[in-house]
Design an enzyme around this catalytic site. Structure first.
Site, PDB file in Angstrom:
ATOM      1  N   TYR A  74      -1.024  -1.290  10.253  1.00 32.76           N
ATOM      2  CA  TYR A  74      -1.291  -1.743   8.827  1.00 32.76           C
ATOM      3  C   TYR A  74      -0.023  -1.575   7.984  1.00 32.76           C
ATOM      4  O   TYR A  74       0.283  -2.538   7.249  1.00 32.76           O
ATOM      5  CB  TYR A  74      -2.571  -0.776   8.163  1.00 32.76           C
TER       6      TYR A  74
ATOM      7  N   SER B 102       0.864  -1.356  -0.083  1.00 29.78           N
ATOM      8  CA  SER B 102      -0.038   0.084  -0.045  1.00 29.78           C
ATOM      9  C   SER B 102       0.879   1.353   0.019  1.00 29.78           C
ATOM     10  O   SER B 102       2.172   1.211   0.563  1.00 29.78           O
ATOM     11  CB  SER B 102      -0.720  -0.114   1.110  1.00 29.78           C
TER      12      SER B 102
HETATM   13  P1  NDP Z   1     -11.824  -4.959   0.335  1.00 32.31           P
HETATM   14  O1  NDP Z   1     -12.163  -4.883   1.735  1.00 32.31           O
HETATM   15  O2  NDP Z   1     -12.899  -4.233  -0.760  1.00 32.31           O
HETATM   16  O3  NDP Z   1     -11.953  -6.433  -0.252  1.00 32.31           O
HETATM   17  C1  NDP Z   1     -11.051  -7.399   0.306  1.00 32.31           C
HETATM   18  C2  NDP Z   1     -11.247  -8.763  -0.071  1.00 32.31           C
HETATM   19  O4  NDP Z   1     -10.268  -9.472   0.561  1.00 32.31           O
HETATM   20  C3  NDP Z   1     -12.760  -9.380  -0.100  1.00 32.31           C
HETATM   21  O5  NDP Z   1     -12.930 -10.192  -1.267  1.00 32.31           O
HETATM   22  C4  NDP Z   1     -12.684 -10.380   1.036  1.00 32.31           C
HETATM   23  O6  NDP Z   1     -13.396 -11.443   0.960  1.00 32.31           O
HETATM   24  C5  NDP Z   1     -11.155 -10.720   1.011  1.00 32.31           C
HETATM   25  N1  NDP Z   1     -10.636 -11.189   2.338  1.00 32.31           N
HETATM   26  C6  NDP Z   1     -10.376 -10.637   3.636  1.00 32.31           C
HETATM   27  N2  NDP Z   1      -9.932 -11.338   4.246  1.00 32.31           N
HETATM   28  C7  NDP Z   1      -9.567 -12.576   3.709  1.00 32.31           C
HETATM   29  C8  NDP Z   1      -9.001 -13.698   4.232  1.00 32.31           C
HETATM   30  N3  NDP Z   1      -8.549 -13.953   5.354  1.00 32.31           N
HETATM   31  N4  NDP Z   1      -9.218 -14.766   3.343  1.00 32.31           N
HETATM   32  C9  NDP Z   1      -9.227 -14.575   1.936  1.00 32.31           C
HETATM   33  N5  NDP Z   1     -10.063 -13.500   1.289  1.00 32.31           N
HETATM   34  C10 NDP Z   1      -9.991 -12.386   2.372  1.00 32.31           C
HETATM   35  O7  NDP Z   1     -10.520  -4.370  -0.097  1.00 32.31           O
HETATM   36  P2  NDP Z   1      -9.591  -3.879  -1.285  1.00 32.31           P
HETATM   37  O8  NDP Z   1     -10.233  -4.246  -2.471  1.00 32.31           O
HETATM   38  O9  NDP Z   1      -9.961  -2.449  -0.995  1.00 32.31           O
HETATM   39  O10 NDP Z   1      -8.102  -4.126  -0.925  1.00 32.31           O
HETATM   40  C11 NDP Z   1      -7.543  -5.313  -1.539  1.00 32.31           C
HETATM   41  C12 NDP Z   1      -6.122  -5.066  -1.369  1.00 32.31           C
HETATM   42  O11 NDP Z   1      -5.690  -3.586  -1.649  1.00 32.31           O
HETATM   43  C13 NDP Z   1      -5.809  -5.258   0.356  1.00 32.31           C
HETATM   44  O12 NDP Z   1      -4.612  -6.093   0.413  1.00 32.31           O
HETATM   45  C14 NDP Z   1      -5.510  -3.940   0.660  1.00 32.31           C
HETATM   46  O13 NDP Z   1      -4.617  -3.694   1.664  1.00 32.31           O
HETATM   47  C15 NDP Z   1      -4.777  -3.327  -0.698  1.00 32.31           C
HETATM   48  N6  NDP Z   1      -5.074  -1.878  -0.633  1.00 32.31           N
HETATM   49  C16 NDP Z   1      -6.096  -1.072  -0.742  1.00 32.31           C
HETATM   50  C17 NDP Z   1      -6.273   0.328  -0.844  1.00 32.31           C
HETATM   51  C18 NDP Z   1      -7.641   0.996  -0.778  1.00 32.31           C
HETATM   52  O14 NDP Z   1      -7.530   2.095  -0.760  1.00 32.31           O
HETATM   53  N7  NDP Z   1      -8.501   0.277  -1.107  1.00 32.31           N
HETATM   54  C19 NDP Z   1      -4.872   1.134  -0.938  1.00 32.31           C
HETATM   55  C20 NDP Z   1      -4.004   0.202  -0.667  1.00 32.31           C
HETATM   56  C21 NDP Z   1      -3.888  -1.099  -0.633  1.00 32.31           C
HETATM   57  P3  NDP Z   1     -14.683 -11.834   1.946  1.00 32.31           P
HETATM   58  O15 NDP Z   1     -15.669 -10.756   1.395  1.00 32.31           O
HETATM   59  O16 NDP Z   1     -15.147 -13.124   1.347  1.00 32.31           O
HETATM   60  O17 NDP Z   1     -14.307 -11.630   3.300  1.00 32.31           O
END
Ligand code: NDP
Length: 266
Positions: free
Chosen positions: A174, A161
């Protein structure tokens, strides 16, 4: 323009489209956390570029099924597989089931992640452990499986990130998890390079998903969106396009890198 010139232009457009479609043909790509947010868009774009996609989810079965449905509706190939990435046995089964279904795994997109923002003084043991379990142990678990189960000449895209550069208050735990992901990326790139596998980490800036918007007022969202040179929030599609490139053979010589995707925010 003459009829011949128009026909030639149409043919050129068709070839262009076909070559984009085939960028990832025959690649099997596992996307963790693909039921929502950035991961869901990545899964759709990878499938549109010709890949067979595993839409992994932890709890959101219905959402994951919808992503698979949308991909199939566009003529793509995908399946949804449940696994909590923080659990080593579930990750091993995820790889095994992928290989049973599609015969191999070529690319791993380590997108699953959670974010808990609190001042360090307010962060509980549970907050700390949960965050490290999903973001660091989750990435570690998938990399360990990939070490033996990813196909030769594959690719791995981890998720860090831009907060690792911004270092803002309340992001301490984080940022610590994502710093660990960046270091795993650098070391693992050197461990698997001999098999032709490249490993990179992408660092999105604020991107319009639940992870980013949840609990924030519109004012805070707008302020953070104004901190990049484009004066807007990133969209999942902005990130997904970069992942499509990093998953392609054209990106093979990029390895061990941390790649910002934040509109010049940092
Ligand atoms: P969301 O919260 O929108 O989506 C997260 C996804 O991860 C969901 O599909 C969820 O599935 C899944 N997930 C969570 N925990 C687990 C687990 N233990 N095992 C498997 N799947 C899991 O997040 P984003 O799309 O925003 O983020 C995606 C990535 O990008 C992350 O790594 C985040 O740290 C990174 N990121 C995001 C930013 C942002 O501004 N959005 C900025 C920088 C980095 P389910 O619903 O089934 O639990």
């Amino acid at each position: 323009m003459s009829q011949d010139q128009i026909a030639a232009q149409n043919l050129h457009e068709l070839y262009k489209r076909l070559s984009i479609m085939s960028t990832l043909n025959n690649k099997v790509i596992l996307v963790t956390g693909a039921s929502r947010g950035i991961g869901a868009e990545i899964a759709k774009q990878l499938a549109a570029a010709g890949a067979k996609v595993i839409v992994n989810y932890a709890g959101g079965k219905d959402a994951a099924d919808k992503v698979v449905f949308a991909i199939k509706e566009q003529g793509g190939d995908a399946i949804a597989l449940q696994a909590d990435v923080s659990k080593a046995e579930e990750v091993a089964t995820l790889f095994d089931n992928t290989i049973s279904h599609y015969g191999k795994v070529d690319v791993l997109v380590n997108n699953a992640g959670i974010m808990i923002t609190k001042l360090i003084k307010d962060t509980t043991d549970e907050d700390f452990t949960r965050q490290f379990d999903v973001n660091v142990k989750g990435t570690f678990n998938t990399l360990r499986e990939a070490a033996t189960k990813l196909a030769d000449n594959g690719s791995i895209i981890n998720f860090s990130s831009t907060t690792t550069k911004l270092l803002m208050p309340t992001y301490g735990t984080y940022v610590a998890t994502k710093g660990a992901v960046e270091q795993l990326t650098r070391v693992f790139a050197k461990e698997v390079g001999a098999r032709g596998i490249n490993v990179n980490a992408i660092l999105p800036g604020p991107t319009d998903t639940e992870l980013f918007t949840k609990g924030k007022s519109q004012e805070v969202i707008d302020r953070l969106a104004s901190l990049n040179a484009f004066n807007r929030l990133g969209e999942p599609a902005d990130i997904a396009k970069i992942v499509v490139f990093l998953a392609s053979d054209d990106a093979k010589w990029i390895s061990g890198q941390t790649i910002g995707a934040n509109g010049a925010m940092a």
